[in-house]
Design a protein around this motif. Structure first.
Motif, PDB file in Angstrom:
ATOM      1  N   ALA A   1      18.921   3.125   0.331  1.00 34.72           N
ATOM      2  CA  ALA A   1      18.562   4.344  -0.397  1.00 34.72           C
ATOM      3  C   ALA A   1      18.090   5.428   0.574  1.00 34.72           C
ATOM      4  O   ALA A   1      18.410   6.612   0.407  1.00 34.72           O
ATOM      5  CB  ALA A   1      17.469   4.046  -1.425  1.00 34.72           C
ATOM      6  N   VAL A   2      17.353   5.013   1.586  1.00 36.76           N
ATOM      7  CA  VAL A   2      16.880   5.968   2.599  1.00 36.76           C
ATOM      8  C   VAL A   2      18.067   6.533   3.383  1.00 36.76           C
ATOM      9  O   VAL A   2      18.156   7.735   3.624  1.00 36.76           O
ATOM     10  CB  VAL A   2      15.877   5.294   3.558  1.00 36.76           C
ATOM     11  N   SER A   3      18.997   5.662   3.764  1.00 35.45           N
ATOM     12  CA  SER A   3      20.185   6.105   4.492  1.00 35.45           C
ATOM     13  C   SER A   3      21.014   7.073   3.654  1.00 35.45           C
ATOM     14  O   SER A   3      21.516   8.080   4.161  1.00 35.45           O
ATOM     15  CB  SER A   3      21.040   4.906   4.893  1.00 35.45           C
TER      16      SER A   3
ATOM     17  N   LYS B   1       0.842  -1.179   0.000  1.00 44.88           N
ATOM     18  CA  LYS B   1       0.000   0.000   0.000  1.00 44.88           C
ATOM     19  C   LYS B   1       0.887   1.242   0.000  1.00 44.88           C
ATOM     20  O   LYS B   1       1.903   1.280   0.694  1.00 44.88           O
ATOM     21  CB  LYS B   1      -0.889  -0.011   1.241  1.00 44.88           C
ATOM     22  N   MET B   2       0.505   2.286  -0.752  1.00 44.32           N
ATOM     23  CA  MET B   2       1.366   3.460  -0.909  1.00 44.32           C
ATOM     24  C   MET B   2       0.642   4.744  -0.508  1.00 44.32           C
ATOM     25  O   MET B   2      -0.584   4.807  -0.503  1.00 44.32           O
ATOM     26  CB  MET B   2       1.825   3.582  -2.371  1.00 44.32           C
ATOM     27  N   MET B   3       1.443   5.762  -0.203  1.00 48.36           N
ATOM     28  CA  MET B   3       0.909   7.096   0.078  1.00 48.36           C
ATOM     29  C   MET B   3       0.575   7.803  -1.227  1.00 48.36           C
ATOM     30  O   MET B   3       1.305   7.677  -2.215  1.00 48.36           O
ATOM     31  CB  MET B   3       1.949   7.911   0.839  1.00 48.36           C
TER      32      MET B   3
ATOM     33  N   ILE C   1      10.310   3.725   7.025  1.00 50.45           N
ATOM     34  CA  ILE C   1      10.371   4.783   6.003  1.00 50.45           C
ATOM     35  C   ILE C   1      10.594   4.171   4.624  1.00 50.45           C
ATOM     36  O   ILE C   1       9.970   4.584   3.646  1.00 50.45           O
ATOM     37  CB  ILE C   1      11.492   5.788   6.346  1.00 50.45           C
ATOM     38  N   ALA C   2      11.502   3.203   4.559  1.00 55.68           N
ATOM     39  CA  ALA C   2      11.784   2.544   3.280  1.00 55.68           C
ATOM     40  C   ALA C   2      10.525   1.909   2.703  1.00 55.68           C
ATOM     41  O   ALA C   2      10.259   2.001   1.492  1.00 55.68           O
ATOM     42  CB  ALA C   2      12.877   1.483   3.473  1.00 55.68           C
ATOM     43  N   LYS C   3       9.725   1.289   3.573  1.00 59.97           N
ATOM     44  CA  LYS C   3       8.491   0.652   3.103  1.00 59.97           C
ATOM     45  C   LYS C   3       7.466   1.695   2.674  1.00 59.97           C
ATOM     46  O   LYS C   3       6.796   1.531   1.641  1.00 59.97           O
ATOM     47  CB  LYS C   3       7.914  -0.227   4.212  1.00 59.97           C
ATOM     48  N   ILE C   4       7.355   2.781   3.422  1.00 63.83           N
ATOM     49  CA  ILE C   4       6.345   3.803   3.122  1.00 63.83           C
ATOM     50  C   ILE C   4       6.636   4.509   1.806  1.00 63.83           C
ATOM     51  O   ILE C   4       5.722   4.766   1.007  1.00 63.83           O
ATOM     52  CB  ILE C   4       6.272   4.832   4.273  1.00 63.83           C
ATOM     53  N   ILE C   5       7.911   4.843   1.548  1.00 61.08           N
ATOM     54  CA  ILE C   5       8.234   5.578   0.309  1.00 61.08           C
ATOM     55  C   ILE C   5       8.623   4.648  -0.830  1.00 61.08           C
ATOM     56  O   ILE C   5       8.906   5.109  -1.940  1.00 61.08           O
ATOM     57  CB  ILE C   5       9.358   6.604   0.544  1.00 61.08           C
ATOM     58  N   GLY C   6       8.658   3.341  -0.588  1.00 56.37           N
ATOM     59  CA  GLY C   6       8.946   2.384  -1.650  1.00 56.37           C
ATOM     60  C   GLY C   6      10.390   2.371  -2.101  1.00 56.37           C
ATOM     61  O   GLY C   6      10.683   2.195  -3.280  1.00 56.37           O
TER      62      GLY C   6
END
Length: 202
Positions: free
Chosen positions: A173-175, A111-113, A163-168
């Protein structure tokens, strides 16, 4: 209630100044006229030193009391800030957008924002955290959309994994996004984790 300690302290200080001045003038006049003995001079010096010692002790105690009062006020201020921060956090975790973020971070179906969700999150953060997004953008005009969203989620209290899951994106990559943004702000090589501390101060 008006604080009367400082005026009293000032009056006492002025009185002691007058006593010192009087004793100094008396000693100076007596020595110049040679009408006092060495014994008298020694006694007057002892009296003068006694006054000085009492004054030093008094000043030390007042300074200790002043430091204690300041420390108590600072502790009270910190406690109030902590309570205020707790209230803000409680207010935020009850919002619909936070509940949706929690759902997305624990959802295994991908599921995505939506764009509307991100706008809602920004508005909530601005409302609850004193224009957080506005102040963040003012710190770095070159901030990218991904970096901005990572910061929003860090402020919301989410882990790098969430965060990684929320923004895909991947955790790496998040780090990297965290590290790159702080380098833009500080113009130096920084650790990714340092961004978390920076975000908490905004």
């Amino acid at each position: 209630m008006k604080n009367t300690r400082l005026p009293i302290f000032g009056q006492l200080f002025n009185s002691i100044q007058r006593i010192f001045l009087f004793l100094f003038l008396f000693l100076f006049t007596g020595c110049s006229q040679e009408d006092i003995t060495h014994k008298d001079l020694n006694q007057l010096l002892i009296i003068l030193l006694g006054f000085l010692l009492v004054f030093i002790i008094y000043i030390s105690r007042r300074l200790y009391q002043a430091r204690a009062i300041l420390k108590e006020k600072e502790n009270t201020r910190i406690i109030n800030l902590s309570k205020e921060e707790d209230l803000r956090e409680m207010s935020f975790i009850q919002t619909e957008i936070y509940l949706k973020l929690k759902e997305i971070s624990s959802d295994e179906k991908g599921k995505m924002m939506t764009q509307e969700d991100w706008i809602t999150l920004e508005l909530e953060l601005n409302t609850i955290y004193n224009n957080f997004a506005v102040r963040l953008k003012s710190c770095c005009e070159q901030i990218s959309e991904t970096e901005l969203r990572v910061c929003y989620l860090l402020k919301a209290g989410f882990s790098v994994t969430s965060i990684a899951k929320i923004i895909g994106r991947t955790k790496s990559a998040v780090s990297m996004s965290r590290k790159r943004l702080l380098e833009k702000i500080n113009r130096c090589d920084c650790l990714a984790a340092d961004l978390d501390d920076f975000i908490s101060t905004i």
